[in-house]
Design a protein around this motif. Structure first.
Motif, mmCIF file in Angstrom:
data_model
loop_
_atom_site.group_PDB
_atom_site.id
_atom_site.type_symbol
_atom_site.label_atom_id
_atom_site.label_comp_id
_atom_site.label_asym_id
_atom_site.label_seq_id
_atom_site.Cartn_x
_atom_site.Cartn_y
_atom_site.Cartn_z
ATOM 1 N N ASP A 1 16.708 47.693 -20.054
ATOM 2 C CA ASP A 1 17.831 46.767 -20.189
ATOM 3 C C ASP A 1 17.944 45.941 -18.917
ATOM 4 N N PRO A 2 17.206 44.833 -18.804
ATOM 5 C CA PRO A 2 17.233 44.048 -17.570
ATOM 6 C C PRO A 2 18.623 43.492 -17.297
ATOM 7 N N VAL A 3 18.937 43.341 -16.024
ATOM 8 C CA VAL A 3 20.223 42.790 -15.612
ATOM 9 C C VAL A 3 19.999 41.349 -15.184
ATOM 10 N N THR A 4 20.797 40.427 -15.715
ATOM 11 C CA THR A 4 20.627 39.010 -15.383
ATOM 12 C C THR A 4 21.938 38.392 -14.918
ATOM 13 N N ASP A 5 22.830 39.222 -14.337
ATOM 14 C CA ASP A 5 24.086 38.684 -13.817
ATOM 15 C C ASP A 5 23.844 37.768 -12.623
ATOM 16 N N GLN B 1 27.995 42.710 -2.236
ATOM 17 C CA GLN B 1 29.446 42.555 -2.198
ATOM 18 C C GLN B 1 30.052 42.777 -3.585
ATOM 19 N N SER B 2 29.455 42.149 -4.581
ATOM 20 C CA SER B 2 29.974 42.261 -5.946
ATOM 21 C C SER B 2 29.173 43.231 -6.796
ATOM 22 N N GLY B 3 27.954 43.569 -6.346
ATOM 23 C CA GLY B 3 27.096 44.437 -7.146
ATOM 24 C C GLY B 3 26.301 43.696 -8.197
ATOM 25 N N LYS B 4 26.358 42.358 -8.194
ATOM 26 C CA LYS B 4 25.577 41.595 -9.169
ATOM 27 C C LYS B 4 24.092 41.839 -8.956
ATOM 28 N N MET B 5 23.381 41.996 -10.072
ATOM 29 C CA MET B 5 21.945 42.217 -10.011
ATOM 30 C C MET B 5 21.234 41.204 -10.891
ATOM 31 N N GLY B 6 20.009 40.887 -10.507
ATOM 32 C CA GLY B 6 19.177 39.999 -11.305
ATOM 33 C C GLY B 6 17.756 40.515 -11.340
ATOM 34 N N THR B 7 17.117 40.404 -12.496
ATOM 35 C CA THR B 7 15.749 40.885 -12.676
ATOM 36 C C THR B 7 14.855 39.727 -13.088
ATOM 37 N N PHE B 8 13.665 39.695 -12.524
ATOM 38 C CA PHE B 8 12.664 38.700 -12.919
ATOM 39 C C PHE B 8 11.358 39.444 -13.154
ATOM 40 N N GLU B 9 10.769 39.233 -14.323
ATOM 41 C CA GLU B 9 9.523 39.918 -14.672
ATOM 42 C C GLU B 9 8.538 38.903 -15.219
ATOM 43 N N THR B 10 7.324 38.901 -14.698
ATOM 44 C CA THR B 10 6.333 37.928 -15.137
ATOM 45 C C THR B 10 4.927 38.441 -14.875
ATOM 46 N N PHE C 1 21.872 41.658 0.769
ATOM 47 C CA PHE C 1 21.044 41.739 -0.422
ATOM 48 C C PHE C 1 20.104 42.935 -0.329
ATOM 49 N N ASP C 2 19.890 43.570 -1.461
ATOM 50 C CA ASP C 2 18.816 44.548 -1.613
ATOM 51 C C ASP C 2 17.761 43.940 -2.523
ATOM 52 N N PHE C 3 16.496 44.081 -2.125
ATOM 53 C CA PHE C 3 15.387 43.581 -2.925
ATOM 54 C C PHE C 3 14.416 44.729 -3.187
ATOM 55 N N ILE C 4 13.923 44.791 -4.406
ATOM 56 C CA ILE C 4 12.912 45.780 -4.740
ATOM 57 C C ILE C 4 11.962 45.145 -5.748
ATOM 58 N N GLY C 5 10.678 45.343 -5.537
ATOM 59 C CA GLY C 5 9.685 44.751 -6.424
ATOM 60 C C GLY C 5 8.492 45.660 -6.588
ATOM 61 N N GLN C 6 7.798 45.483 -7.700
ATOM 62 C CA GLN C 6 6.654 46.331 -8.013
ATOM 63 C C GLN C 6 5.602 45.500 -8.737
ATOM 64 N N VAL C 7 4.356 45.608 -8.278
ATOM 65 C CA VAL C 7 3.229 44.924 -8.907
ATOM 66 C C VAL C 7 2.369 45.966 -9.609
ATOM 67 N N LEU C 8 2.135 45.765 -10.909
ATOM 68 C CA LEU C 8 1.317 46.677 -11.703
ATOM 69 C C LEU C 8 0.046 45.971 -12.154
ATOM 70 N N ASP C 9 -1.064 46.713 -12.202
ATOM 71 C CA ASP C 9 -2.295 46.138 -12.731
ATOM 72 C C ASP C 9 -2.329 46.312 -14.243
ATOM 73 N N LEU C 10 -3.440 45.937 -14.873
ATOM 74 C CA LEU C 10 -3.520 45.978 -16.332
ATOM 75 C C LEU C 10 -3.424 47.395 -16.887
#
Length: 689
Positions: free
Chosen positions: A412-416, A520-529, A459-468
């Protein structure tokens, strides 16, 4: 195809209700509502079931049914000649209205929403959609139907609230301005040297800076629409007239999932209708497009790409329908059949509500199972689960960290928090590439706190790169505190925050999932590509080049967010020179007062025998509506990089003052005189006054 009825998760509690009064719920606690279709052997709805006939499980645990109601929707034949007198008239035509919070407003009625996406349809397609809607109203609408009308042009508009007044609905649909926003349906020229249009035609763009190159705009509009409908607890069907949702540029798959999950929570099923009808694709395109460049039209590559693009547009429509319990009408010239399908699917159903024993607001998926006594031999159709709510304010430090880690795994991605993202690639050594990632966040979505006499945000940032194969190829975890001066804080609403990071990868295909949280507000956003690091070391007819960075700004390294705090990241960073960092323009929207910076690299250029140096000529050309508007003077490049073997950096600075405001296609022209090879690299640009 099995139809699934959605689940609605809302904060409600049951109040006493009389037999003939509508069901009413009041806000006190989390109540899960499940719409259940129960059909017998003949496919007809099974009526007269009692609460005791149903069993509800959540994650395998029995739940006590607190709400039980039956919505009886008559499947009467349409009255085309004698129209019944309207019984439901919208109080406000430009908004979706509801009664008191949680109250069922339309009892025993079928709720249909006709959503016209003018920004995706050409004029002839808008006419077909309009005619299909009018046909439904005059020939197929039944007394049980209530219809609302929404449109998407420059924004989402409610043209008419739910009503059974055919005359009013017909008046609204006939008032459509055919051709409105149709220019936004033209897709961007991707700059493919073999198959793209020769004219460099204008690209499809949003009217706002942040989403100008992002096809998420249509998905965001659908999510906005279902949020408007969420105030009504009844089941709704949204018939989406469109010419497909294209996949151009860097797709944010998280936005598609977010729109689907929002529809499930709002009790909405999508019924997309492809307004193009049955289409025969002409090889190389029809008369609405310029001839393709290169040889692709002769080799079959052009028609293959053309068909792939068409299928991609329909695939998104199919996904919207499949995952929300609706059906998509594709390759059919009778567009009104799409509305009829929604009409037929919305028959009588049971409303079942329960208060789950598991009250954790952790955002996890809750699996639902509903069954009836075996004696009825009935088939049940319902949404199999929902995502629990998330509350940031009550999180401890460990909870916040756990939320970030789990957000990469949740479906359930967050797009706030809206995100835009750009990925580039530059060769470090023969089999290793540096992949810088730039993330842009609109300042209007950011909250600040006053600390030490200055406004700050974190800001907190977290990212993950997956192969095929789904293996982790790289990851990033970062916390950044931004201190804003008085002027910066005052202008934050009209500015953006940009974060930079990077990975070292081998050539191949990858998938990036990136998440940002404003603390501050807890808003989160997800980007997947998905993205590809090409193997440029293999033999090829053209030049070996990196991706192209288009920029309107250079800034001191110390001012950069993310990479400025990571000195290891700055070692051999292609975009850093003499303490200044080139900031990628993710939306490629610049002012006439700015200069356009262009940077890319050529690898292993040929050398002139007499000088033992490369000789490369490069220039930048601006096209507007297929006509050359400006071309820079060519520059001559002969010096390889001292830090990286076989690398020839290429950079331009072009003042934009002489260009008129508007949309352009920028083309970098590169000629390797020694190798007798050339390359043309293209990208869209918007110049503002």
């Amino acid at each position: 195809m099995r139809k699934l009825a959605p689940v609605l998760l809302i904060s409600l509690s049951l109040t006493a209700q009389q037999a003939d009064s509508p069901a009413t719920f009041k806000t006190t606690t989390n109540l899960v509502i499940v719409d259940v279709f129960v059909r017998g052997k003949g496919g007809k709805a099974v009526e007269n079931l009692k609460k005791e006939d149903f069993t509800v499980l959540e994650n395998g645990k029995p739940q006590q049914i607190g709400i039980f109601d039956f919505q009886r929707i008559e499947a009467a034949a349409p009255a085309a000649t004698v129209q019944p007198r309207p019984t439901v008239t919208a109080a406000r035509a430009n908004a979706i209205t509801a009664d008191a919070p949680g109250k069922v407003k339309y009892r025993d009625k079928r709720l249909l929403v006709l959503f016209f996406d003018f920004s995706s349809m050409q004029p002839q397609e808008q006419i077909r959609a309009q005619q299909a809607a009018l046909k439904f109203l005059t020939e197929q609408m039944t007394p049980a139907d209530l219809v609302a009308i929404m449109t998407l042009a420059s924004g989402v508009q409610v043209a008419q609230d739910f009503t059974d007044d055919r005359d009013r609905l017909t008046e609204v649909i006939k008032s459509f301005r055919i051709g409105d926003s149709s220019e936004l349906s033209i897709e961007a020229d991707t700059g493919d040297a073999d198959s793209a249009e020769y004219t460099g035609a204008a690209f499809a763009a949003d009217e706002t800076e942040f989403n100008i190159f992002n096809t998420d705009r249509k998905l965001i509009a659908l999510e906005t629409a279902v949020r408007m409908l969420s105030a009504l607890p009844e089941k709704k069907a949204l018939v989406y007239f469109s010419s497909g949702i294209p996949k151009t540029g860097v797709e944010n798959h998280s936005q598609l999932e977010s729109a689907i999950n929002a529809a499930i929570r709002a009790n909405v099923s999508f019924y997309p209708v492809d307004a193009r009808g049955l289409v025969a694709l002409a090889p190389g395109g029809d008369a609405s497009k310029a001839a393709p460049r290169g040889t692709a039209v002769f080799t079959g590559q052009a028609i293959t790409k053309q068909k792939t693009k068409f299928n991609d547009q329909q695939e998104t429509l199919f996904t919207l329908a499949e995952d929300t319990g609706g059906k998509a009408l594709l390759d059919n010239n009778d567009l009104s059949a799409g509305i009829q399908q929604a009409q037929e699917d919305l028959d009588s159903y049971y409303v079942i509500g329960y208060y789950p024993a598991e009250t954790a607001t952790d955002g996890r998926y809750r699996r639902i199972q509903v069954s009836v006594s075996k004696q009825y031999q009935a088939q049940l159709e319902y949404r199999p689960g929902y995502y629990a709510a998330k509350e940031f304010g009550k999180f401890t430090s460990s909870d916040k960290e756990k939320q970030l880690q789990e957000a990469l795994l949740l479906g359930d991605p967050v797009t706030d928090l809206p995100l835009a993202l750009e990925i580039n690639y530059f060769r470090l050594v023969r089999d290793r590439f540096f992949v810088p990632v730039a993330v842009k966040i609109p300042g209007s979505e950011i909250s600040t706190a006053r600390r030490g006499g200055a406004d700050t945000t974190e800001f907190d940032f977290i990212g993950q790169v997956l192969d095929l194969r789904g293996r982790i190829a790289a990851n990033v975890r970062d916390t950044i505190r931004v201190r804003l001066g008085e002027g910066d804080a005052a202008q934050l609403g009209s500015r953006n925050i940009q974060y930079d990071t990077g990975f070292t990868l081998t050539p191949g295909q990858y998938r990036l999932k990136f998440l940002a949280r404003e603390n501050q507000s807890g808003k989160m956003g997800t980007f997947e590509t998905g993205f590809t690091v090409p193997n440029i070391n293999v033999e090829q007819s053209g030049l070996r080049v990196s991706s192209v960075v288009w920029s309107g700004q250079r800034e001191p390294v110390s001012a950069a967010i993310g990479s400025g705090a990571n000195q290891k990241l700055l070692v051999n960073h292609p975009l850093v020179s003499e303490g200044q960092k080139l900031v990628p323009s993710i939306t490629r929207t610049l002012s006439k007062k700015q200069s356009l910076y262009v940077y890319f690299e050529i690898y292993d250029p040929a050398q002139k025998p007499e000088t033992k140096k490369p000789l490369v000529l490069a220039s930048v050309t601006f096209y507007r509506r297929g006509i050359k508007a400006f071309e820079s003077n060519p520059v001559q490049l002969t010096s390889l990089s001292k830090d990286r073997t076989g690398t020839l950096p290429v950079q331009f600075q072009v003042p934009l003052a002489r260009l008129q405001p508007g949309r352009y296609t920028c083309q970098v022209n590169v000629i390797d005189e020694a190798a007798k090879k050339f390359e043309f690299l293209r990208g869209p640009l918007v110049v503002l006054p």
